[in-house]
Motif scaffolding. Structure first.
Motif, PDB file in Angstrom:
ATOM      1  N   HIS A 252     -19.773  10.534  22.019  1.00 34.53           N
ATOM      2  CA  HIS A 252     -21.144  10.759  22.492  1.00 34.53           C
ATOM      3  C   HIS A 252     -21.457   9.885  23.709  1.00 34.53           C
ATOM      4  O   HIS A 252     -21.973  10.362  24.723  1.00 34.53           O
TER       5      HIS A 252
ATOM      6  N   CYS B  78     -19.141  11.101  26.775  1.00 33.97           N
ATOM      7  CA  CYS B  78     -19.352  12.455  27.304  1.00 33.97           C
ATOM      8  C   CYS B  78     -20.814  12.745  27.634  1.00 33.97           C
ATOM      9  O   CYS B  78     -21.102  13.626  28.430  1.00 33.97           O
TER      10      CYS B  78
ATOM     11  N   ASP C 227     -22.982  14.168  25.743  1.00 30.19           N
ATOM     12  CA  ASP C 227     -23.509  15.317  25.007  1.00 30.19           C
ATOM     13  C   ASP C 227     -24.431  14.840  23.889  1.00 30.19           C
ATOM     14  O   ASP C 227     -24.407  13.673  23.508  1.00 30.19           O
ATOM     15  N   THR C 228     -25.197  15.765  23.341  1.00 30.00           N
ATOM     16  CA  THR C 228     -26.034  15.433  22.196  1.00 30.00           C
ATOM     17  C   THR C 228     -25.135  15.181  20.990  1.00 30.00           C
ATOM     18  O   THR C 228     -23.995  15.654  20.936  1.00 30.00           O
ATOM     19  N   TYR C 229     -25.667  14.457  20.004  1.00 27.42           N
ATOM     20  CA  TYR C 229     -24.890  14.223  18.785  1.00 27.42           C
ATOM     21  C   TYR C 229     -24.539  15.536  18.098  1.00 27.42           C
ATOM     22  O   TYR C 229     -23.440  15.695  17.573  1.00 27.42           O
ATOM     23  N   THR C 230     -25.451  16.476  18.097  1.00 30.96           N
ATOM     24  CA  THR C 230     -25.191  17.768  17.450  1.00 30.96           C
ATOM     25  C   THR C 230     -23.986  18.446  18.074  1.00 30.96           C
ATOM     26  O   THR C 230     -23.107  18.949  17.369  1.00 30.96           O
ATOM     27  N   ARG C 231     -23.931  18.442  19.381  1.00 32.12           N
ATOM     28  CA  ARG C 231     -22.828  19.103  20.078  1.00 32.12           C
ATOM     29  C   ARG C 231     -21.501  18.357  19.876  1.00 32.12           C
ATOM     30  O   ARG C 231     -20.464  18.958  19.672  1.00 32.12           O
ATOM     31  N   VAL C 232     -21.556  17.032  19.941  1.00 28.76           N
ATOM     32  CA  VAL C 232     -20.345  16.234  19.756  1.00 28.76           C
ATOM     33  C   VAL C 232     -19.872  16.295  18.302  1.00 28.76           C
ATOM     34  O   VAL C 232     -18.680  16.312  18.017  1.00 28.76           O
TER      35      VAL C 232
END
Length: 65
Positions: A48, A51, A53-58
């Protein structure tokens, strides 16, 4: 280089350090079991932070969403 589903350029030493810190913190606060072990949680956090990205995406590849 760590691999989570893609490569991120961080050393495994960073992963080990964060895993140890998370494990120590869990002991200090008496945390019950978690969905992810400390090593996988550390990898998720490092991915996270690296990158952006959001935690949800990661977290999606970890099966923890």
């Amino acid at each position: 280089m760590l691999v989570y589903p893609s490569a991120i350029d961080l050393s495994s030493a960073h992963l080990r350090l964060l895993t140890r810190r998370l494990t120590e913190r869990r002991r200090q606060v008496g945390t019950r079991s978690r969905r992810l072990p400390a090593s996988r949680q550390a990898l998720l956090v490092l991915a996270h932070l690296r990158c952006g990205d959001t935690y949800t995406r990661v977290a999606a590849p970890f099966g923890s969403t």
